[in-house]
Design a protein around this motif. Structure first.
Motif, PDB file in Angstrom:
ATOM      1  N   SER A  11     -34.956   3.706  14.458  1.00  0.00           N
ATOM      2  CA  SER A  11     -33.695   4.077  13.826  1.00  0.00           C
ATOM      3  C   SER A  11     -33.693   5.501  13.278  1.00  0.00           C
ATOM      4  N   ARG A  12     -34.863   6.072  13.034  1.00  0.00           N
ATOM      5  CA  ARG A  12     -34.883   7.456  12.549  1.00  0.00           C
ATOM      6  C   ARG A  12     -34.476   8.434  13.640  1.00  0.00           C
TER       7      ARG A  12
ATOM      8  N   ASN B 116     -40.555  -2.297   9.245  1.00  0.00           N
ATOM      9  CA  ASN B 116     -39.935  -1.260   8.427  1.00  0.00           C
ATOM     10  C   ASN B 116     -40.628   0.068   8.699  1.00  0.00           C
ATOM     11  N   ILE B 117     -39.879   1.140   8.730  1.00  0.00           N
ATOM     12  CA  ILE B 117     -40.467   2.470   8.806  1.00  0.00           C
ATOM     13  C   ILE B 117     -40.709   2.948   7.379  1.00  0.00           C
ATOM     14  N   ARG B 118     -41.951   3.329   7.093  1.00  0.00           N
ATOM     15  CA  ARG B 118     -42.322   3.722   5.736  1.00  0.00           C
ATOM     16  C   ARG B 118     -41.872   5.156   5.470  1.00  0.00           C
ATOM     17  N   ALA B 119     -40.699   5.260   4.884  1.00  0.00           N
ATOM     18  CA  ALA B 119     -40.122   6.561   4.545  1.00  0.00           C
ATOM     19  C   ALA B 119     -39.380   6.399   3.223  1.00  0.00           C
ATOM     20  N   PRO B 120     -40.107   6.357   2.104  1.00  0.00           N
ATOM     21  CA  PRO B 120     -39.485   6.073   0.811  1.00  0.00           C
ATOM     22  C   PRO B 120     -38.312   6.978   0.481  1.00  0.00           C
ATOM     23  N   GLU B 121     -38.387   8.220   0.934  1.00  0.00           N
ATOM     24  CA  GLU B 121     -37.323   9.173   0.615  1.00  0.00           C
ATOM     25  C   GLU B 121     -36.006   8.844   1.305  1.00  0.00           C
TER      26      GLU B 121
ATOM     27  N   SER C  88     -27.002   1.384  13.154  1.00  0.00           N
ATOM     28  CA  SER C  88     -28.331   1.440  12.528  1.00  0.00           C
ATOM     29  C   SER C  88     -28.302   2.191  11.200  1.00  0.00           C
ATOM     30  N   ARG C  89     -27.308   3.037  11.010  1.00  0.00           N
ATOM     31  CA  ARG C  89     -27.229   3.802   9.758  1.00  0.00           C
ATOM     32  C   ARG C  89     -26.953   2.918   8.538  1.00  0.00           C
ATOM     33  N   PHE C  90     -26.541   1.692   8.768  1.00  0.00           N
ATOM     34  CA  PHE C  90     -26.263   0.787   7.655  1.00  0.00           C
ATOM     35  C   PHE C  90     -27.514   0.050   7.164  1.00  0.00           C
ATOM     36  N   TYR C  91     -28.670   0.364   7.761  1.00  0.00           N
ATOM     37  CA  TYR C  91     -29.931  -0.283   7.405  1.00  0.00           C
ATOM     38  C   TYR C  91     -30.959   0.783   7.032  1.00  0.00           C
ATOM     39  N   ASN C  92     -31.871   0.434   6.151  1.00  0.00           N
ATOM     40  CA  ASN C  92     -32.990   1.328   5.894  1.00  0.00           C
ATOM     41  C   ASN C  92     -33.839   1.452   7.160  1.00  0.00           C
ATOM     42  N   PRO C  93     -34.653   2.517   7.290  1.00  0.00           N
ATOM     43  CA  PRO C  93     -35.344   2.816   8.551  1.00  0.00           C
ATOM     44  C   PRO C  93     -36.156   1.644   9.104  1.00  0.00           C
ATOM     45  N   PHE C  94     -36.094   1.484  10.431  1.00  0.00           N
ATOM     46  CA  PHE C  94     -36.758   0.347  11.074  1.00  0.00           C
ATOM     47  C   PHE C  94     -37.114   0.651  12.520  1.00  0.00           C
ATOM     48  N   ASN C  95     -38.055  -0.133  13.037  1.00  0.00           N
ATOM     49  CA  ASN C  95     -38.304  -0.275  14.477  1.00  0.00           C
ATOM     50  C   ASN C  95     -37.894  -1.680  14.861  1.00  0.00           C
ATOM     51  N   LEU C  96     -37.158  -1.823  15.951  1.00  0.00           N
ATOM     52  CA  LEU C  96     -36.762  -3.149  16.443  1.00  0.00           C
ATOM     53  C   LEU C  96     -37.266  -3.317  17.866  1.00  0.00           C
ATOM     54  N   LEU C  97     -38.134  -4.306  18.053  1.00  0.00           N
ATOM     55  CA  LEU C  97     -38.648  -4.654  19.376  1.00  0.00           C
ATOM     56  C   LEU C  97     -37.898  -5.879  19.871  1.00  0.00           C
ATOM     57  N   PHE C  98     -37.395  -5.835  21.103  1.00  0.00           N
ATOM     58  CA  PHE C  98     -36.631  -6.989  21.585  1.00  0.00           C
ATOM     59  C   PHE C  98     -36.628  -7.022  23.112  1.00  0.00           C
TER      60      PHE C  98
ATOM     61  N   ASN D 247     -34.997   5.525   1.878  1.00  0.00           N
ATOM     62  CA  ASN D 247     -34.535   4.188   1.497  1.00  0.00           C
ATOM     63  C   ASN D 247     -33.416   4.258   0.465  1.00  0.00           C
ATOM     64  N   GLN D 248     -32.423   3.375   0.658  1.00  0.00           N
ATOM     65  CA  GLN D 248     -31.317   3.265  -0.282  1.00  0.00           C
ATOM     66  C   GLN D 248     -31.136   1.799  -0.664  1.00  0.00           C
ATOM     67  N   ASN D 249     -30.677   1.564  -1.864  1.00  0.00           N
ATOM     68  CA  ASN D 249     -30.573   0.199  -2.381  1.00  0.00           C
ATOM     69  C   ASN D 249     -29.377  -0.580  -1.847  1.00  0.00           C
ATOM     70  N   ASP D 250     -28.372   0.115  -1.331  1.00  0.00           N
ATOM     71  CA  ASP D 250     -27.134  -0.565  -0.935  1.00  0.00           C
ATOM     72  C   ASP D 250     -27.049  -0.852   0.559  1.00  0.00           C
ATOM     73  N   MET D 251     -28.183  -0.846   1.238  1.00  0.00           N
ATOM     74  CA  MET D 251     -28.196  -1.075   2.679  1.00  0.00           C
ATOM     75  C   MET D 251     -28.193  -2.565   3.017  1.00  0.00           C
ATOM     76  N   LYS D 252     -27.825  -2.883   4.260  1.00  0.00           N
ATOM     77  CA  LYS D 252     -27.850  -4.261   4.732  1.00  0.00           C
ATOM     78  C   LYS D 252     -29.291  -4.690   5.002  1.00  0.00           C
ATOM     79  N   SER D 253     -29.516  -5.994   5.031  1.00  0.00           N
ATOM     80  CA  SER D 253     -30.852  -6.518   5.276  1.00  0.00           C
ATOM     81  C   SER D 253     -31.254  -6.319   6.740  1.00  0.00           C
TER      82      SER D 253
END
Length: 255
Positions: A125-126, A68-73, A104-114, A75-81
């Motif tokens: 995602s930011r 997760n990217i730590r950006a409390p401002e 990616s806009r449907f999820y709260n901020p993240f880094n995805l390694l794959f 974060n939204q409650n209605d995002m996908k997991s």
């Protein structure tokens, strides 16, 4: 997932080594790493609240992990997991830059390694950027790839020192590095939008707190022959060991 350390094409026998800690609320229900009955090629732990995972490997030799990217401002409650993203990255169809750009806009901020040792990528995602990791040592926590946070620098240095002096990586030694609870001095703390007290708690590689902290450590070793060794150790809020799982995926079943 809170922190991922990657050693890519740095060890003569193991082209891909990943050390990862998952930090989460201790009350969130979780299942230990296992091969998923509904997705037989997937080896991962399971978040029983939302159904996804934070880190996994496939029998085709792929891996995916998320922080997760730590950006409390933001974060939204209605995002996908965000745990869905790891699952998607490990399916047969996989995931690509265009899909991440679009969805990616449907999820709260993240880094995805794959990916794997031949092509390992990280999506932020930011910034909506996809970066191919170069051979070397990398760290991903709750900011951008290879940010210089104290715990990222501390863990990278310790892992590099261990791998450079051992012909074969020692899983127990790597687990010891990942359970280092040394907190950074206040003068070196990043500013990520949480209180000073929590910046202190979150500044260690291993976070020990009764409410929120390191729930598990995973070590992934992939050797030159394609054999995967996956280790997971789980902890409670007091730092007690709740169990250890070991898995080996032989190269003859890798695609």
């Amino acid at each position: 997932m809170c922190i991922l350390f990657v050693a890519l094409q740095t060890h003569p026998q193991y082209p891909l080594i990943i050390c990862a800690n998952r930090d989460e609320f201790h009350h969130r229900p979780t299942e230990a790493a296992h091969f998923w009955p509904e997705q037989a090629s997937l080896l991962a732990g399971k978040d029983l609240e939302a159904g996804g995972t934070w880190l996994g490997v496939s029998q085709q030799g792929k891996m995916a992990g998320l922080t997760n990217i730590r950006a409390p401002e933001l974060n939204q409650n209605d995002m996908k997991s965000r745990g869905e993203l790891v699952l998607k990255a490990l399916t047969a169809d996989g995931i690509n830059h265009q899909w991440l750009q679009d969805y990616s806009r449907f999820y709260n901020p993240f880094n995805l390694l794959f990916g794997d040792e031949n092509l390992l990528q990280c999506f932020d995602s930011r910034s909506k950027t996809l970066i191919q990791l170069s051979p070397g040592y990398h760290s991903i926590s709750n900011g951008a790839l290879d940010d210089i946070w104290p715990k990222m620098a501390r863990g990278t240095q310790a892992i590099e020192q261990h791998l450079s002096t051992n012909l074969k990586p020692d899983v127990d030694a790597l687990l010891s590095i990942m359970t280092d609870n040394t907190q950074a001095p206040d003068t070196e703390l990043p500013t990520t939008g949480v209180s000073l007290e929590w910046e202190r708690h979150l500044s260690s590689i291993y976070i020990k707190h009764q409410e929120y902290g390191t729930r598990s450590t995973s070590i992934i070793l992939k050797d030159q022959q394609g054999k995967l060794h996956f280790t997971e150790v789980r902890y409670d809020g007091k730092g007690r060991n709740l169990g250890r799982e070991e898995f080996f995926i032989e190269p003859n079943i890798l695609a």
